[in-house]
Every structure is written in C-alpha cells, then in structure tokens.
Scaffold this motif. Structure first.
Motif, PDB file in Angstrom:
ATOM      1  N   VAL A 140       0.843  -1.202   0.000  1.00 40.18           N
ATOM      2  CA  VAL A 140       0.000   0.000   0.000  1.00 40.18           C
ATOM      3  C   VAL A 140       0.877   1.252   0.000  1.00 40.18           C
ATOM      4  CG1 VAL A 140      -1.636   1.355   1.382  1.00 40.18           C
ATOM      5  CG2 VAL A 140      -2.071  -1.064   0.944  1.00 40.18           C
ATOM      6  N   ALA A 141       1.999   1.187   0.704  1.00 35.49           N
ATOM      7  CA  ALA A 141       2.925   2.324   0.723  1.00 35.49           C
ATOM      8  C   ALA A 141       3.532   2.584  -0.660  1.00 35.49           C
ATOM      9  CB  ALA A 141       4.032   2.081   1.749  1.00 35.49           C
ATOM     10  N   GLN A 142       3.530   1.576  -1.525  1.00 38.60           N
ATOM     11  CA  GLN A 142       4.104   1.695  -2.868  1.00 38.60           C
ATOM     12  C   GLN A 142       3.069   2.086  -3.923  1.00 38.60           C
ATOM     13  OE1 GLN A 142       7.437   1.228  -3.072  1.00 38.60           O
ATOM     14  NE2 GLN A 142       7.460   0.657  -0.916  1.00 38.60           N
ATOM     15  N   ARG A 143       1.808   2.086  -3.550  1.00 41.71           N
ATOM     16  CA  ARG A 143       0.692   2.214  -4.488  1.00 41.71           C
ATOM     17  C   ARG A 143       0.828   3.387  -5.459  1.00 41.71           C
ATOM     18  NH1 ARG A 143      -4.257   4.719  -5.185  1.00 41.71           N
ATOM     19  NH2 ARG A 143      -5.917   3.348  -5.901  1.00 41.71           N
ATOM     20  N   HIS A 144       1.020   4.572  -4.941  1.00 43.82           N
ATOM     21  CA  HIS A 144       1.031   5.750  -5.812  1.00 43.82           C
ATOM     22  C   HIS A 144       2.161   5.689  -6.842  1.00 43.82           C
ATOM     23  CE1 HIS A 144       0.505   9.721  -7.373  1.00 43.82           C
ATOM     24  NE2 HIS A 144       1.731  10.053  -7.016  1.00 43.82           N
ATOM     25  N   THR A 145       3.343   5.300  -6.407  1.00 41.90           N
ATOM     26  CA  THR A 145       4.473   5.228  -7.341  1.00 41.90           C
ATOM     27  C   THR A 145       4.209   4.200  -8.433  1.00 41.90           C
ATOM     28  OG1 THR A 145       5.978   5.821  -5.556  1.00 41.90           O
ATOM     29  CG2 THR A 145       6.955   4.847  -7.515  1.00 41.90           C
ATOM     30  N   ILE A 146       3.684   3.056  -8.041  1.00 44.57           N
ATOM     31  CA  ILE A 146       3.405   1.997  -9.020  1.00 44.57           C
ATOM     32  C   ILE A 146       2.351   2.464 -10.025  1.00 44.57           C
ATOM     33  CG2 ILE A 146       2.392  -0.298  -9.334  1.00 44.57           C
ATOM     34  CD1 ILE A 146       3.577  -0.969  -6.512  1.00 44.57           C
ATOM     35  N   LEU A 147       1.229   2.950  -9.508  1.00 43.92           N
ATOM     36  CA  LEU A 147       0.110   3.289 -10.392  1.00 43.92           C
ATOM     37  C   LEU A 147       0.371   4.528 -11.232  1.00 43.92           C
ATOM     38  CD1 LEU A 147      -2.937   2.370  -8.125  1.00 43.92           C
ATOM     39  CD2 LEU A 147      -1.675   0.957  -9.774  1.00 43.92           C
ATOM     40  N   SER A 148       1.270   5.395 -10.792  1.00 46.62           N
ATOM     41  CA  SER A 148       1.589   6.567 -11.612  1.00 46.62           C
ATOM     42  C   SER A 148       2.400   6.173 -12.849  1.00 46.62           C
ATOM     43  CB  SER A 148       2.333   7.627 -10.797  1.00 46.62           C
ATOM     44  OG  SER A 148       3.615   7.170 -10.427  1.00 46.62           O
ATOM     45  N   HIS A 149       3.003   4.999 -12.838  1.00 46.09           N
ATOM     46  CA  HIS A 149       3.761   4.506 -13.990  1.00 46.09           C
ATOM     47  C   HIS A 149       2.962   3.518 -14.853  1.00 46.09           C
ATOM     48  CE1 HIS A 149       7.186   6.051 -11.669  1.00 46.09           C
ATOM     49  NE2 HIS A 149       7.790   6.133 -12.835  1.00 46.09           N
ATOM     50  N   LEU A 150       1.845   3.070 -14.355  1.00 46.74           N
ATOM     51  CA  LEU A 150       1.048   2.056 -15.067  1.00 46.74           C
ATOM     52  C   LEU A 150       0.318   2.691 -16.255  1.00 46.74           C
ATOM     53  CD1 LEU A 150      -0.008  -0.907 -15.004  1.00 46.74           C
ATOM     54  CD2 LEU A 150      -1.936  -0.047 -13.669  1.00 46.74           C
ATOM     55  N   PRO A 151       0.588   2.223 -17.466  1.00 47.48           N
ATOM     56  CA  PRO A 151      -0.107   2.771 -18.629  1.00 47.48           C
ATOM     57  C   PRO A 151      -1.623   2.533 -18.527  1.00 47.48           C
ATOM     58  CG  PRO A 151       1.836   1.565 -19.322  1.00 47.48           C
ATOM     59  CD  PRO A 151       1.640   1.271 -17.864  1.00 47.48           C
ATOM     60  N   GLU A 152      -2.363   3.606 -18.590  1.00 46.91           N
ATOM     61  CA  GLU A 152      -3.822   3.549 -18.427  1.00 46.91           C
ATOM     62  C   GLU A 152      -4.486   2.692 -19.510  1.00 46.91           C
ATOM     63  OE1 GLU A 152      -7.633   6.587 -18.351  1.00 46.91           O
ATOM     64  OE2 GLU A 152      -5.631   7.379 -18.639  1.00 46.91           O
ATOM     65  N   VAL A 153      -3.943   2.724 -20.708  1.00 45.97           N
ATOM     66  CA  VAL A 153      -4.535   2.022 -21.836  1.00 45.97           C
ATOM     67  C   VAL A 153      -4.586   0.506 -21.606  1.00 45.97           C
ATOM     68  CG1 VAL A 153      -2.385   1.780 -23.144  1.00 45.97           C
ATOM     69  CG2 VAL A 153      -4.549   1.931 -24.363  1.00 45.97           C
ATOM     70  N   LEU A 154      -3.758  -0.016 -20.717  1.00 45.25           N
ATOM     71  CA  LEU A 154      -3.768  -1.454 -20.444  1.00 45.25           C
ATOM     72  C   LEU A 154      -5.026  -1.899 -19.706  1.00 45.25           C
ATOM     73  CD1 LEU A 154      -0.041  -1.992 -19.402  1.00 45.25           C
ATOM     74  CD2 LEU A 154      -1.128  -2.652 -21.543  1.00 45.25           C
ATOM     75  N   GLN A 155      -5.663  -0.980 -19.000  1.00 44.42           N
ATOM     76  CA  GLN A 155      -6.895  -1.289 -18.255  1.00 44.42           C
ATOM     77  C   GLN A 155      -6.722  -2.526 -17.364  1.00 44.42           C
ATOM     78  OE1 GLN A 155     -10.052   0.664 -18.403  1.00 44.42           O
ATOM     79  NE2 GLN A 155      -8.294   1.961 -18.855  1.00 44.42           N
ATOM     80  N   LEU A 156      -5.605  -2.564 -16.634  1.00 41.64           N
ATOM     81  CA  LEU A 156      -5.305  -3.692 -15.760  1.00 41.64           C
ATOM     82  C   LEU A 156      -6.331  -3.820 -14.632  1.00 41.64           C
ATOM     83  CD1 LEU A 156      -3.262  -5.979 -15.198  1.00 41.64           C
ATOM     84  CD2 LEU A 156      -2.105  -4.397 -13.641  1.00 41.64           C
ATOM     85  N   GLY A 157      -6.771  -2.708 -14.095  1.00 42.67           N
ATOM     86  CA  GLY A 157      -7.766  -2.741 -13.023  1.00 42.67           C
ATOM     87  C   GLY A 157      -9.053  -3.401 -13.457  1.00 42.67           C
ATOM     88  N   HIS A 158      -9.473  -3.106 -14.671  1.00 37.95           N
ATOM     89  CA  HIS A 158     -10.686  -3.731 -15.210  1.00 37.95           C
ATOM     90  C   HIS A 158     -10.507  -5.248 -15.289  1.00 37.95           C
ATOM     91  CE1 HIS A 158     -14.384  -4.090 -17.474  1.00 37.95           C
ATOM     92  NE2 HIS A 158     -13.734  -4.771 -18.399  1.00 37.95           N
ATOM     93  N   LEU A 159      -9.357  -5.680 -15.764  1.00 37.98           N
ATOM     94  CA  LEU A 159      -9.072  -7.103 -15.880  1.00 37.98           C
ATOM     95  C   LEU A 159      -9.044  -7.793 -14.511  1.00 37.98           C
ATOM     96  CD1 LEU A 159      -8.212  -9.572 -17.604  1.00 37.98           C
ATOM     97  CD2 LEU A 159      -5.851  -8.793 -17.312  1.00 37.98           C
ATOM     98  N   LEU A 160      -8.462  -7.110 -13.511  1.00 38.36           N
ATOM     99  CA  LEU A 160      -8.323  -7.700 -12.177  1.00 38.36           C
ATOM    100  C   LEU A 160      -9.551  -7.480 -11.290  1.00 38.36           C
ATOM    101  CD1 LEU A 160      -4.599  -6.767 -11.421  1.00 38.36           C
ATOM    102  CD2 LEU A 160      -5.503  -8.935 -12.296  1.00 38.36           C
ATOM    103  N   GLY A 161     -10.506  -6.705 -11.776  1.00 39.87           N
ATOM    104  CA  GLY A 161     -11.712  -6.451 -10.996  1.00 39.87           C
ATOM    105  C   GLY A 161     -11.519  -5.389  -9.923  1.00 39.87           C
ATOM    106  N   SER A 169      -6.779   9.598 -11.440  1.00 35.31           N
ATOM    107  CA  SER A 169      -6.177  10.403 -10.367  1.00 35.31           C
ATOM    108  C   SER A 169      -4.877   9.780  -9.864  1.00 35.31           C
ATOM    109  CB  SER A 169      -7.155  10.596  -9.206  1.00 35.31           C
ATOM    110  OG  SER A 169      -7.396   9.366  -8.558  1.00 35.31           O
ATOM    111  N   ASN A 170      -4.636   8.509 -10.147  1.00 33.25           N
ATOM    112  CA  ASN A 170      -3.369   7.871  -9.767  1.00 33.25           C
ATOM    113  C   ASN A 170      -2.196   8.481 -10.517  1.00 33.25           C
ATOM    114  OD1 ASN A 170      -4.501   5.915  -8.004  1.00 33.25           O
ATOM    115  ND2 ASN A 170      -5.107   4.704  -9.772  1.00 33.25           N
ATOM    116  N   LYS A 171      -2.460   9.106 -11.642  1.00 38.06           N
ATOM    117  CA  LYS A 171      -1.396   9.683 -12.465  1.00 38.06           C
ATOM    118  C   LYS A 171      -1.064  11.114 -12.053  1.00 38.06           C
ATOM    119  CE  LYS A 171      -2.102   6.054 -15.071  1.00 38.06           C
ATOM    120  NZ  LYS A 171      -1.715   4.849 -14.431  1.00 38.06           N
ATOM    121  N   MET A 172      -1.888  11.705 -11.225  1.00 33.24           N
ATOM    122  CA  MET A 172      -1.710  13.106 -10.855  1.00 33.24           C
ATOM    123  C   MET A 172      -0.669  13.247  -9.755  1.00 33.24           C
ATOM    124  SD  MET A 172      -5.617  14.402 -10.791  1.00 33.24           S
ATOM    125  CE  MET A 172      -6.649  14.260 -12.209  1.00 33.24           C
ATOM    126  N   SER A 173       0.085  14.340  -9.835  1.00 40.49           N
ATOM    127  CA  SER A 173       1.043  14.635  -8.775  1.00 40.49           C
ATOM    128  C   SER A 173       1.073  16.141  -8.558  1.00 40.49           C
ATOM    129  CB  SER A 173       2.428  14.106  -9.125  1.00 40.49           C
ATOM    130  OG  SER A 173       2.917  14.732 -10.279  1.00 40.49           O
TER     131      SER A 173
END
Length: 192
Positions: A140-161, A169-173
């Motif tokens: 959880v402490a790593q969440r923002h750094t990880i998700l700010s680098h995750l390409p949105e077009v992959l839609q990984l969250g949708h796949l993982l539910g 908003s994960n991309k905002m800083s």
C-alpha cells in the motif's frame, strides 16, 4: 520502510524507466510504449492488487517462504502465475498488444519484474516479520508510485476487478494530489 519498490526493481532490471503516465490527454501520446514500460508497472500493480486482500497476502507470504531460493535464480518462472493466477495469459496479451513484443519476451519481462519485486519484498520485510499486515502495508505504501507509472490504456484494473487501479487520479502529482494520495494510503492500509 522507505524503499521505493518501483525504483529498486527498475534499477535491478537494468532498463531505466523514468517517465510516468500523464493524466493530461495530449501528453499520453508521449509515453514510450516499451516492453519494460509495461511489464514493470503491471507486475508491481498485480502484486499490489494481490496484497490488498488477506488471502492474497497469505499467498504472497507462502511464495516468499517456499520459493525464496528459486526467486534468486533468473530462470525461475513461478512469479507470473503467483501474481496473476488464471488472468496471466490475458495480462501477457495486453502487454504484447501495448508494446509490440512477442509473448515469450512479454512473459519473460513480466516474470523478471515480479520475481525481483518478490526478492526485494523478502529482503525489506524479512522472513522473521512476515505477516499479512506487513505485506499489505508494504505494498500500500508503494501504491502511488506503481500506479503513476502504469499505462492507463492497459486497463489492468478492469481485468483484475479493481477499477481503482485504472483511476486517472493515480497519475496526478503535485502538493494537493500527493496529500490526497497519502490520505488514501493511510485509509487503505488494511486487507480487504
């Protein structure tokens, strides 16, 4: 634990990824569509997603304790299966479509990123203090750094539910965004 998991694994992989995904529409096209640019944040986001449930955190602990020696070997190939389970093939398909890499290379990079991340987790948390809460808090402490680098077009969250993974908003800083991310992390540090 003040380590930045993304930066640590990025350094270990030897292919520096410095760009972050931008929430601004006209800047999204500037993001380089490389295999590593997809594999690293996808692997870490998958581990984050797994760690947020108690069952997933237990699965991670089991992997860390029972496969520690195997994780030290570059040819270890269990990390993708542990991280993504029955979604692994779909994740690899998304990475190949995004990066233009072949399936074997995509699998190899994804597995390498996950394997190295598990190594770092074991080193940072330590075998003696491995508990579901520790695994969850670490990720959880790593969440923002990880998700700010995750390409949105992959839609990984949708796949993982977990649609929060794809939230723009994960991309905002910035000062206010960073404060909001810190508050969100403090409220989500317990397993689901």
């Amino acid at each position: 634990m003040s380590i930045n998991l993304f930066e640590e694994v990025n350094k270990m992989m030897g292919t520096p990824i410095s760009k972050k995904e931008s929430p601004v529409e006209n800047k999204k096209n500037e993001y380089e569509k490389t295999l590593e640019g997809a594999a690293l944040p996808v692997a870490l986001a998958g581990i984050y997603h797994l760690a947020t449930s108690e069952a997933g955190a237990k699965q991670i602990i089991n992997h860390l304790l029972n496969h520690a020696e195997e994780m030290d070997k570059a040819d270890s190939d269990t990390s993708v299966a542990i991280t993504f389970g029955n979604k692994a093939e779909e994740v690899i398909t998304k990475i190949t479509a995004y990066s233009g890499a072949n399936r074997l290379d995509a699998y190899g990079s994804l597995n390498e990123a996950a394997r190295l991340a598990y190594q770092v987790m074991l080193r940072e948390i330590g075998k003696d203090t491995l508990a579901t809460e520790e695994v969850t808090q670490f990720m959880v402490a790593q969440r923002h750094t990880i998700l700010s680098h995750l390409p949105e077009v992959l839609q990984l969250g949708h796949l993982l539910g977990d649609e929060t993974i794809d939230d723009v908003s994960n991309k905002m800083s910035g000062p206010i965004s960073n404060l909001m991310h810190s508050l969100g992390e403090s409220f989500s540090s317990s397993p689901k």
